[in-house]
Design a protein around this motif. Structure first.
Motif, PDB file in Angstrom:
ATOM      1  N   PRO A   1       4.987   5.541  15.444  1.00 26.47           N
ATOM      2  CA  PRO A   1       4.308   4.670  13.904  1.00 26.47           C
ATOM      3  C   PRO A   1       4.385   6.199  12.798  1.00 26.47           C
ATOM      4  O   PRO A   1       3.606   7.321  13.575  1.00 26.47           O
TER       5      PRO A   1
ATOM      6  N   HIS B   1      -9.996   5.269  12.599  1.00 24.91           N
ATOM      7  CA  HIS B   1      -9.780   5.002  13.959  1.00 24.91           C
ATOM      8  C   HIS B   1      -8.499   6.152  13.809  1.00 24.91           C
ATOM      9  O   HIS B   1      -8.647   6.746  12.642  1.00 24.91           O
TER      10      HIS B   1
ATOM     11  N   GLN C   1     -10.538   0.275  10.230  1.00 27.69           N
ATOM     12  CA  GLN C   1      -9.723   0.817   9.969  1.00 27.69           C
ATOM     13  C   GLN C   1      -9.236   2.162   9.897  1.00 27.69           C
ATOM     14  O   GLN C   1      -9.159   3.282  10.283  1.00 27.69           O
TER      15      GLN C   1
ATOM     16  N   ALA D   1       1.129  -1.375   0.118  1.00 29.81           N
ATOM     17  CA  ALA D   1       0.803  -0.199   0.286  1.00 29.81           C
ATOM     18  C   ALA D   1       0.805   0.906  -0.100  1.00 29.81           C
ATOM     19  O   ALA D   1       0.823   2.072  -0.607  1.00 29.81           O
TER      20      ALA D   1
ATOM     21  N   THR E   1      -3.435  -2.726  16.990  1.00 30.93           N
ATOM     22  CA  THR E   1      -1.786  -2.201  16.693  1.00 30.93           C
ATOM     23  C   THR E   1      -2.683  -1.301  15.221  1.00 30.93           C
ATOM     24  O   THR E   1      -1.514   0.026  15.537  1.00 30.93           O
ATOM     25  N   SER E   2      -3.132  -0.991  15.082  1.00 32.77           N
ATOM     26  CA  SER E   2      -3.763  -0.225  13.903  1.00 32.77           C
ATOM     27  C   SER E   2      -4.459   0.944  14.454  1.00 32.77           C
ATOM     28  O   SER E   2      -3.201   2.606  14.444  1.00 32.77           O
TER      29      SER E   2
ATOM     30  N   VAL F   1      -9.510   0.778   4.246  1.00 31.91           N
ATOM     31  CA  VAL F   1      -9.078   0.252   4.360  1.00 31.91           C
ATOM     32  C   VAL F   1      -9.396  -0.331   6.115  1.00 31.91           C
ATOM     33  O   VAL F   1      -9.744   0.026   6.415  1.00 31.91           O
TER      34      VAL F   1
ATOM     35  N   SER G   1      -6.377  -3.449   1.268  1.00 29.78           N
ATOM     36  CA  SER G   1      -5.855  -2.266   1.408  1.00 29.78           C
ATOM     37  C   SER G   1      -5.641  -1.446   0.325  1.00 29.78           C
ATOM     38  O   SER G   1      -5.779  -2.168  -0.633  1.00 29.78           O
TER      39      SER G   1
ATOM     40  N   ASN H   1      -3.184   4.763  15.103  1.00 29.34           N
ATOM     41  CA  ASN H   1      -3.252   5.825  14.395  1.00 29.34           C
ATOM     42  C   ASN H   1      -3.610   7.332  16.161  1.00 29.34           C
ATOM     43  O   ASN H   1      -4.469   7.975  15.460  1.00 29.34           O
TER      44      ASN H   1
ATOM     45  N   ASN I   1       2.514  -3.870   8.048  1.00 27.66           N
ATOM     46  CA  ASN I   1       2.460  -4.363   9.957  1.00 27.66           C
ATOM     47  C   ASN I   1       0.605  -4.800  10.264  1.00 27.66           C
ATOM     48  O   ASN I   1      -0.052  -4.346  10.908  1.00 27.66           O
ATOM     49  N   GLY I   2       0.203  -3.823   8.818  1.00 26.55           N
ATOM     50  CA  GLY I   2      -1.308  -3.779   8.686  1.00 26.55           C
ATOM     51  C   GLY I   2      -2.053  -2.354   9.098  1.00 26.55           C
ATOM     52  O   GLY I   2      -2.673  -2.239   9.360  1.00 26.55           O
ATOM     53  N   CYS I   3      -1.065  -1.650   9.587  1.00 26.57           N
ATOM     54  CA  CYS I   3      -1.988  -0.218   9.055  1.00 26.57           C
ATOM     55  C   CYS I   3      -1.994   0.973   7.756  1.00 26.57           C
ATOM     56  O   CYS I   3      -1.445   2.160   8.440  1.00 26.57           O
ATOM     57  N   CYS I   4      -2.125   0.050   6.740  1.00 23.21           N
ATOM     58  CA  CYS I   4      -2.390   0.750   5.958  1.00 23.21           C
ATOM     59  C   CYS I   4      -2.979   1.632   5.160  1.00 23.21           C
ATOM     60  O   CYS I   4      -3.338   2.573   3.689  1.00 23.21           O
ATOM     61  N   GLU I   5      -4.206   2.720   5.848  1.00 20.17           N
ATOM     62  CA  GLU I   5      -4.862   3.277   5.827  1.00 20.17           C
ATOM     63  C   GLU I   5      -3.826   4.584   6.040  1.00 20.17           C
ATOM     64  O   GLU I   5      -4.345   5.537   6.081  1.00 20.17           O
ATOM     65  N   LEU I   6      -2.711   4.190   6.832  1.00 22.36           N
ATOM     66  CA  LEU I   6      -1.524   5.358   6.959  1.00 22.36           C
ATOM     67  C   LEU I   6      -1.101   5.502   5.908  1.00 22.36           C
ATOM     68  O   LEU I   6       0.108   6.438   6.513  1.00 22.36           O
TER      69      LEU I   6
END
Ligand SMILES: Cc1cc2nc3c(=O)[nH]c(=O)nc-3n(C[C@H](O)[C@H](O)[C@H](O)COP(=O)(O)O)c2cc1C
Ligand code: FES
Lengths: 175, 635
Positions: free
Chosen positions: A147, B78, B75, A85, B39-40, B393, B387, B44, A124-129
């Motif tokens: 992060p 978040h 997500q 992403a 984690t997400s 996402v 994603s 955020n 690590n799966g925070c792909c919205e960021l």
């Protein structure tokens, strides 16, 4: 028993409950790196003794893993997300801009003064960021990881310049 | 007292405590604000939001409590929080920034509407004017009743009693109490049609039969929580959202295969999952659910978390086993299979987190219930993470055979351009063309005709603003870096593969690149493990599914202007001057030179990082470079 350095004694205490042939190697390496920031030669010797391994075998095994370090980390390490992403949002540009700003050829290097390092990170799966980097430091209480999402190349340049010039984390994040 | 009654009695006693505690949590005396912690959410800024809310509560001395939940799946909203009111209504809000803390506390303390604009929906209960979260489009493909994610938003993941109150460990108690035989457990999994979720889709019950029948009585149950595919975070959701579901699945597995010890091999990139799993294991031990006398029956089962250290091939089961056993995590030749030689050279079984998570649900209900969702080729539900170039996402749990096109729709559709490619199954997986989308359903065999795999559940959608070769290079580089080095075909072949792709991206494509990639493909397939065997798949997919883009790139042509060697950056407009000055200033190589009004880019210095576009979008431009002369199109 020969005199031990203080560091060696600390390592010994850290791994005192771990045993040979019990699947404890990863735990031992993590504990020591968590405490000291890296795996020194003497710490590997202590772990090897505790786990009844040859130091060379232990080093051979430990060096297989990207996350184990054998030199002290930089004051601040930029962990660059190499995930998919982020690639769609110019993470390559972010990487290249930071490397050149920091005077590095490639990832896994540090600036000469040890202030800033850069390593490859995994999603690590925070792909919205996306795109993102993590800023890591090693303090008295172990490692911290911050992060920083929604990056772009310009922000990456400002962040790298700030870190290079000695700014603290907040300064770098808001640069 | 017969042994059978003991397990049920112990369970009933736990359940009684759990019911009381959970009832008080669901219908609290005072409103409670739960911060989503995972984690997400943490990335955020959930902690900052939590601190801000806490501060407002103490400043006002407000009659509000605080707690935590796991994110619900969205997500993109978040950091999120939930408010649970004394009447049991629970409302979801997001994104909740620290500056929204006051409004959230207002909303919790009776000023209904203070946070109306960030209200997402009702998790439980009904409230006029607020839709149920189950009616949100993003979850419209989920079954009305979630299975694997049933506890998200409805429990504190760190609270064992919450899990128990929601029927957790009931399957275990009944299994132990009523002496459901080991064989019956395994048969139920086979009847349900449960297959491995780690990518290979092997029937879980059959694997457990192998371990049960294996020599000796020292057996090990191993959980693969290495989840290395970038873009997939399905296992993370299970471990952080409902850690006891995994523990219970492994416990049932221990019973059904005579394993007394279990290992959870958890990737280093999930420190928060490590924390939650370790805490949950401790709690289960303290409650007598794990240990040397499981629920008073004398059954032994212990669990340990082993933390990985950033090696992707440790996700391959024999690599994982080596890593647990104090060595390099290098995959080895099979046979012997793990059921013959696993941890400490003893019979072992490796399953993915999500495979285990299904087990308690099947044992608690039954195989017919399980088959109510999915198709005759793949039964049950699965969690997927989405994603890429989409506005929403997140993750959702859908029945197998759900149409991928529908998933893209509920994710808000493709953003910023047209759909160009879909990446599924991680770096060893696939790059699918848009024509595949209408035909793809989320079921492994649907991906096969496209020389693709569904994989562990990560789906990345790409628009047409980035060249597919950017993705190809990223994945090829990943596979090269992560080759364990055992097979020359794999480590050497992957170096050549990456080199060729990089050279093409630099605008130096050669005619023989295509046949050479084909040769690498044919050669690297002769590697020992699936890592090597599958590693040329990405370039193969690119060459076949994106033939036009690939051949154009060989000739130095890239309409997206994202391949380094095929475009140049120039000053398209000298004004506005503030932007032009900012561009010159931000350029990390000082490639933008000249006086105001006469600025230009020194091409040799430009590294094409794009920083100048970020600060000077009206000033900077990109244009295609003339392709290298002399290249002839492929025959
Ligand atoms: C290079 C490579 C990486 C893998 N990574 C994972 C992983 O991260 N998680 C996983 O469950 N399986 C992974 N697998 C598949 C495992 O080898 C194994 O098939 C799986 O854990 C079996 O569990 P299951 O039957 O429950 O799916 C990987 C395989 C290969 C070849
Ligand atoms: S790709 Fe960078 S966070 Fe997922």
């Amino acid at each position: 028993m020969p005199l031990e350095t203080e560091a060696k004694a600390r390592v010994r205490a850290l791994v005192a409950d771990l045993r040979p042939n019990n699947g404890d190697m990863m735990t031992a390496l993590h504990r020591v790196q968590h405490e000291f920031g890296y795996l020194s030669k003497e710490s590997l010797e202590v772990i090897a003794e505790q786990l009844d391994m040859f130091p060379s075998i232990l080093y051979g095994a430990a060096s297989f893993y990207d996350e184990f370090r054998f030199h002290p980390p930089a004051q601040t390490t930029v962990r660059w997300c190499s995930g998919p992403a982020c690639r769609l949002r110019n993470s390559n540009g972010i990487r290249d801009a930071m490397l050149v700003t920091l005077g590095m050829e490639e990832l896994h290097e540090q600036t000469e003064d040890g202030r800033v390092g850069m390593v490859l990170g995994q999603c690590n799966g925070c792909c919205e960021l996306a795109p993102m980097v993590w800023l890591e430091q090693h303090g008295e209480h172990g490692p911290t990881q911050t992060p920083v999402g929604n990056m772009n190349a310009a922000r990456a340049v400002r962040m790298a310049r700030a870190l290079r010039d000695g700014s603290d984390l907040d300064g770098a994040i808001n640069a | 007292m017969p042994e059978s009654d003991i397990a049920l009695q112990k369970y009933d006693a736990l359940r009684e405590r759990a019911d009381a505690e959970y009832a008080a949590w669901r219908n609290p005396e005072r409103p409670r604000i739960d911060i989503a912690m995972d984690t997400s959410s943490l990335a955020n800024g959930a902690r900052a939001t939590g601190i801000a809310i806490h501060r407002v509560i103490s400043e006002r001395n407000a009659a509000v409590d605080m707690g935590q939940v796991h994110g619900y799946g969205m997500q993109w909203i978040h950091p999120s929080v939930q408010i649970t009111f004394p009447n049991g209504e629970t409302v979801l809000y997001g994104p909740v920034r620290p500056e929204d803390a006051g409004r959230i506390v207002d909303e919790a303390t009776g000023t209904w509407g203070a946070a109306a604009d960030i209200r997402i929906g009702m998790i439980t209960g009904t409230h006029e004017g607020v839709p149920s979260i189950r009616d949100h489009e993003f979850f419209s493909l989920e079954p009305r009743e979630r299975r694997l994610m049933r506890n998200l938003g409805l429990t504190d993941p760190d609270n064992l009693l919450h899990y128990i109150a929601r029927d957790g460990y009931r399957a275990t108690a009944r299994m132990l109490g009523r002496h459901l035989s080991e064989e019956a457990v395994r048969n139920q999994l086979n009847d349900a049609g449960l297959t491995g979720r780690g990518g290979a889709n092997f029937p879980t019950g059959v694997k457990w039969n192998f371990l049960f029948g294996a020599a000796g009585d020292e057996h090990y149950m191993v959980c693969n929580a290495d989840e290395g595919d970038p873009g997939a975070w399905v296992n993370r959701v299970v471990m952080e959202g409902d850690p006891h579901l995994l523990i219970e699945g492994m416990l049932i597995g221990g019973y059904a295969t005579k394993a007394k010890v279990g290992f959870i091999y958890l990737r280093d990139e999930y420190p928060f999952s490590v924390e939650r799993m370790e805490r949950a294991i401790k709690e289960a031990e303290a409650a007598g659910i794990l240990g040397d006398d499981v629920l008073g029956t004398g059954m032994e089962f212990r669990l340990r978390v082993v933390r990985g250290a950033g090696a992707y091939v440790c996700g391959e089961e024999t690599g994982l086993l080596s890593s647990i056993q104090d060595s390099r995590g290098m995959p080895r030749v099979k046979p012997p299979f793990p059921a013959q030689r696993g941890v400490f050279n003893k019979p072992s079984n490796v399953n993915n987190v999500e495979s285990f998570a299904n087990v308690p649900l099947i044992i608690q209900h039954n195989s017919e219930w399980y088959r109510e969702h999915g198709s005759d080729k793949a039964s049950g539900t699965k969690i997927f993470s989405f994603s890429g170039d989409i506005p929403r996402v997140g993750f959702m749990e859908v029945p197998f055979a759900t149409r991928l096109e529908d998933c893209l729709r509920v994710c808000g559709g493709i953003q910023g351009g047209q759909l160009k490619a879909i990446q599924s199954g991680g770096p060893l997986g696939s790059l699918l063309p848009p024509e595949a989308l209408p035909k793809l359903i989320l079921q492994p065999d649907s991906f096969s005709p496209w020389d693709a795999i569904m994989g562990g559940g990560g789906m990345v959608f790409m628009n047409d603003q980035t060249s597919v070769l950017v993705m190809t290079e990223a994945l090829a580089a990943f596979v090269e870096e992560e080759s364990c080095g055992r097979c020359t075909t794999c480590h050497g072949g992957n170096q050549r593969q990456t080199e060729i792709i990089r050279r093409i991206i630099d605008g130096e494509g050669r005619r023989e690149d295509d046949p050479n990639l084909a040769l690498i493909d044919r050669t690297v397939q002769f590697s020992n493990c699936v890592h090597g065997q599958f590693s040329p798949k990405i370039t193969r997919n690119t060459r076949v599914h994106f033939k036009n883009d690939f051949e154009a790139a060989l000739l130095g042509v890239d309409p997206t202007l994202t391949l380094k060697g095929m475009y140049e950056v120039y000053v398209a407009h000298q004004r506005p001057e503030e932007q032009a000055a900012a561009a010159a200033d931000i350029c990390p190589t000082a490639a933008i030179q000249g006086e105001p009004g006469r600025r230009r880019v020194i091409d040799e210095a430009c590294i094409r990082c794009g920083a100048c576009f970020d600060v000077a979008p009206e000033v900077m431009g990109k244009r295609a470079k003339a392709p290298k002369p002399g290249l002839v199109p492929l025959a």
